[in-house]
Design a protein around this motif. Structure first.
Motif, mmCIF file in Angstrom:
data_model
loop_
_atom_site.group_PDB
_atom_site.id
_atom_site.type_symbol
_atom_site.label_atom_id
_atom_site.label_comp_id
_atom_site.label_asym_id
_atom_site.label_seq_id
_atom_site.Cartn_x
_atom_site.Cartn_y
_atom_site.Cartn_z
ATOM 1 N N LYS A 489 0.824 -1.223 0.000
ATOM 2 C CA LYS A 489 0.000 0.000 0.000
ATOM 3 C C LYS A 489 0.856 1.270 0.000
ATOM 4 O O LYS A 489 1.421 1.640 1.027
ATOM 5 N N VAL A 490 0.907 1.946 -1.139
ATOM 6 C CA VAL A 490 1.694 3.181 -1.206
ATOM 7 C C VAL A 490 0.796 4.356 -1.563
ATOM 8 O O VAL A 490 -0.212 4.186 -2.241
ATOM 9 N N ASP A 491 1.123 5.546 -1.062
ATOM 10 C CA ASP A 491 0.372 6.719 -1.519
ATOM 11 C C ASP A 491 1.309 7.649 -2.281
ATOM 12 O O ASP A 491 2.525 7.561 -2.151
ATOM 13 N N ASN A 492 0.703 8.509 -3.108
ATOM 14 C CA ASN A 492 1.506 9.380 -3.974
ATOM 15 C C ASN A 492 1.441 10.836 -3.525
ATOM 16 O O ASN A 492 1.523 11.750 -4.340
ATOM 17 N N ASN A 493 1.291 11.043 -2.211
ATOM 18 C CA ASN A 493 1.167 12.406 -1.676
ATOM 19 C C ASN A 493 2.523 13.053 -1.428
ATOM 20 O O ASN A 493 3.531 12.377 -1.274
ATOM 21 N N VAL A 494 2.482 14.392 -1.335
ATOM 22 C CA VAL A 494 3.598 15.107 -0.728
ATOM 23 C C VAL A 494 3.090 15.604 0.622
ATOM 24 O O VAL A 494 1.987 16.147 0.715
ATOM 25 N N TYR A 495 3.858 15.375 1.683
ATOM 26 C CA TYR A 495 3.473 15.812 3.032
ATOM 27 C C TYR A 495 4.210 17.113 3.356
ATOM 28 O O TYR A 495 5.440 17.178 3.240
ATOM 29 N N LEU A 496 3.432 18.150 3.714
ATOM 30 C CA LEU A 496 4.011 19.472 3.974
ATOM 31 C C LEU A 496 3.507 20.023 5.298
ATOM 32 O O LEU A 496 2.383 19.720 5.736
ATOM 33 N N HIS A 497 4.316 20.889 5.907
ATOM 34 C CA HIS A 497 3.904 21.597 7.119
ATOM 35 C C HIS A 497 2.855 22.644 6.756
ATOM 36 O O HIS A 497 2.901 23.226 5.668
ATOM 37 N N GLU A 498 1.922 22.918 7.673
ATOM 38 C CA GLU A 498 0.843 23.852 7.310
ATOM 39 C C GLU A 498 1.352 25.282 7.072
ATOM 40 O O GLU A 498 0.727 26.060 6.368
ATOM 41 N N SER A 499 2.527 25.606 7.626
ATOM 42 C CA SER A 499 3.076 26.956 7.419
ATOM 43 C C SER A 499 3.430 27.216 5.952
ATOM 44 O O SER A 499 3.701 28.343 5.564
ATOM 45 N N THR A 500 3.424 26.173 5.129
ATOM 46 C CA THR A 500 3.726 26.369 3.707
ATOM 47 C C THR A 500 2.577 27.071 2.988
ATOM 48 O O THR A 500 2.741 27.534 1.863
#
Ligand SMILES: Nc1nc2c(c(=O)[nH]1)N[C@H]1C(S)=C(S)[C@@H](COP(=O)(O)OP(=O)(O)OC[C@H]3O[C@@H](n4cnc5c(=O)[nH]c(N)nc54)[C@H](O)[C@@H]3O)O[C@H]1N2
Ligand SMILES: Nc1nc2c(c(=O)[nH]1)N[C@H]1C(S)=C(S)[C@@H](COP(=O)(O)OP(=O)(O)OC[C@H]3O[C@@H](n4cnc5c(=O)[nH]c(N)nc54)[C@H](O)[C@@H]3O)O[C@H]1N2
Ligand code: SF4
Ligand SMILES: [Mo]
Length: 568
Positions: A489-500
């Motif tokens: 199970k892989v996802d294709n997201n980018v995870y970013l901090h909300e301050s971005t």
């Protein structure tokens, strides 16, 4: 079939668990570290939709026909215009049989790794071999420093044995183990060598170094300390992102304690990964953590085959290509075994362009992303139908696999395929499968203890922060709990901090000087503000990464890159 019920987990993972087949249900054995539990990835492996038939140009064909096509293709191709590329889909020792055939045939082979090469080269330079201390020294340690390693996720069984100890984590990401740690240093990416020097300098100021150990077991500690003291503390604070207060807290926590460092891949996914790792190992030596007579030490991905004679190895004069730099387009014939380079190798676009120009043979268990570009697919049989031995690269544990199921019709094992080809080409035969198995099963390795630790003499690392601006990000990848590299199970997201300033669900275009791709944003304040995080196995991340080798070990350097993000 054998009546032995043992099954080893074949997946590429520190733990190398031992399972047992109880009337068709495979459970973790109660011996050693497996402790009756197998993980979610093992459960996914059992549910995999394995290849049921060989394929030629997308049409199902019989295995016999596929082997004829392979033989014919090998006979009509000049050997040096072919490449043998082996991944880590199954880490059983019998997997190396086909390499014997391709060595005799004269194919190009690969050198280096997509995984741990840089760090291994650094440890070897100081200590001669990449061997982990015995597990007892970890179990007896008081404090564990988890450094660039997603410890509780990527070696969950090892973690389970020490989970009640005191933890310090050094990682730009707030990983699950960082959340459980008494101290979390959110170090800036690619500054771990500076942090190691910072801590070495403080160790001297606090008289925390282990003078007796340095005297008896090391060379060059004065020099190492001189390098460390060359810079003011405030300068270290600024570049590493770790404050003096945090560093002092570390010394409070380790004072008078035996310390284990669990070092992971994160620190070395860079051009100078070897030097960076050597500095960290140097800090450990400065503190005396490598002392063979006390608890603690430094654990990395060890050379699991240390002390074993490779049963299928054969000498050849084959050309060797650094694995991250393989361009399949340079070969008329590419034989890919147990790998998914379209997702896992750096620079996806170059990989795909190359595969399109080559006659690609894929030999694996599942229809993965690389199969889209394969001309011929040969199904490997399930690990449940192969006799094999697994060595752990996390500790010194060994697991055994006996055949539990007849292999599915139309599938073939690595040993069988290699033997078949060797016979057809009239090459030197392999030793028997049973002979190899028995050797690996019975061999007991004597591990040497540390004799001399040589400190690094020159450090020349080009930091990434020099080119870091408000607008670009560090690229960080780590393994996920529910996938094993590109499997499951892989996802294709980018995870970013909300301050971005981005929102959940935004579609963004991310680019680097090596390529670009689209991602869906998922916000998480576990990610350091300056970083963009992706799980390993994300189908798009490697469009952004450099297909170049690091400076010391012919290995990949996935994080030697800065990236730009824009809404698309
Ligand atoms: N569940 C699961 N387990 C696995 C795997 C899997 O895919 N899934 N894969 C297996 C394989 S092939 C391997 S090689 C091992 C690898 O296992 P690990 O050694 O744990 O490697 P990664 O998961 O890549 O985690 C690296 C950690 O380093 C951090 N990091 C990134 N850059 C830096 C940096 O510059 N400095 C510091 N200090 N930290 C940094 C990341 O945030 C991450 O937490 O895991 C194995 N185990
Ligand atoms: N950006 C980025 N890229 C990375 C990483 C990262 O952290 N970040 N991690 C890197 C690391 S540490 C590693 S180890 C590599 C892994 O990269 P690869 O070695 O390419 O591993 P996978 O992508 O998991 O592909 C394994 C394939 O093996 C096949 N397979 C499974 N079992 C068997 C078997 O018994 N026999 C045969 N013949 N085939 C089988 C399956 O079809 C599966 O698709 O990826 C690297 N890529
Ligand atoms: S923890 Fe690792 S070795 Fe154990 S079952 Fe899971 S993937 Fe296999
Ligand atoms: Mo790996």
């Amino acid at each position: 079939m054998n009546s032995n019920k043992k099954v080893a987990c074949p997946l590429d993972c520190y733990d190398a668990c031992q399972g047992e087949n109880n009337d068709g249900i495979i459970k973790g054995s109660n011996e050693d570290i497996t402790n009756k539990k197998l993980c979610v990835n093992f459960a996914s492996l059992l549910k995999e939709d394995n290849l049921k038939s060989a394929k030629y140009k997308n049409e199902d064909i019989s295995l016999e026909k596929a082997l004829d096509i392979l033989e014919e293709k090998l006979k009509s191709t000049e050997a040096e215009k072919s490449i043998y590329y082996n991944g880590s889909g199954n880490l059983g020792l019998m997997q190396s049989a086909p390499k014997n055939f391709f060595t005799q045939y004269g194919s190009a082979l690969t050198k280096g790794s997509l995984c741990d090469g840089g760090g291994g080269a650094g440890i070897e330079a100081s200590r001669g071999a990449v061997i982990n201390p015995s597990i007892d020294k970890l179990l007896d340690a008081d404090v564990i420093i988890v450094w660039g390693r997603n410890f509780s996720v990527t070696s969950s069984h090892l973690y389970n044995q020490v989970k009640d100890k005191t933890f310090i984590t050094i990682d730009p990401i707030t990983t699950p183990i960082a959340k459980k740690s008494e101290l979390h240093m959110k170090v800036n990416p690619k500054t771990d060598y500076e942090l190691a020097l910072f801590l070495t300098r403080l160790a001297f100021m606090n008289r925390a170094e282990d003078e007796e150990f340095l005297e008896e077991y090391t060379e060059g500690s004065d020099w190492f300390f001189d390098i460390a003291k060359n810079r003011p503390l405030v300068s270290y604070e600024a570049t590493t992102g770790v404050s003096l207060d945090e560093a002092y807290k570390l010394f409070d926590m380790v004072e008078g304690k035996s310390v284990a460092i669990m070092l992971g891949l994160g620190v070395q996914k860079y051009l100078e990964g070897s030097q960076i790792t050597r500095c960290i190992d140097g800090f450990a030596a400065y503190m005396g953590y490598h002392n063979p007579n006390t608890a603690g030490g430094l654990w990395y991905l060890s050379d699991s085959g240390y002390g074993y004679d490779k049963q299928f190895a054969i000498k050849g004069k084959n050309k060797k290509i650094a694995v991250p730099e393989v361009d399949f387009g340079n070969y008329e014939l590419s034989f890919i075994q147990g790998a998914n380079p379209v997702v896992s190798a750096p620079n996806t676009q170059t990989v795909i362009d190359g595969l399109k120009k080559s006659f690609v043979v894929f030999f694996g268990t599942t229809y993965n992303d690389t199969c889209e570009y394969a001309d011929l697919i040969i199904p490997s049989c399930s690990f449940l139908s192969k006799k094999d031995v697994r060595l752990s690269y996390g500790n010194r544990h060994k697991s055994l696999s006996y055949i539990q199921k007849d292999k599915k019709e139309g599938t073939i094992s690595e040993y069988e395929l290699a033997s078949y080809l060797i016979e057809k080409f009239d090459y030197q035969a392999l030793c028997s499968e049973d002979e190899a198995f028995e050797y690996y099963k019975d061999k007991e390795v004597e591990y040497p203890t540390l004799e001399i630790f040589e400190f690094i003499e020159d450090i020349e690392v080009e930091p990434l922060y020099k080119d870091k601006t408000e607008d670009n990000f560090y690229l960080i990848t780590a393994k996920s709990k529910s996938s094993l590299n590109s499997q499951f199970k892989v996802d294709n997201n980018v995870y970013l901090h909300e301050s971005t300033g981005y929102s959940n669900g935004d579609i963004v275009k991310i680019s680097s000087k090596y390529g670009e791709a689209q991602f869906t944003v998922s916000l998480s304040n576990d990610i350091k503000e300056s970083c963009a995080f992706f799980f390993a196995g994300n189908k798009n991340t490697n469009y952004l990464t450099p297909n170049k080798e690091d400076e010391d070990s012919n290995s990949a350097m996935f994080q030697e890159v800065l990236i730009n993000i824009e809404l698309s």
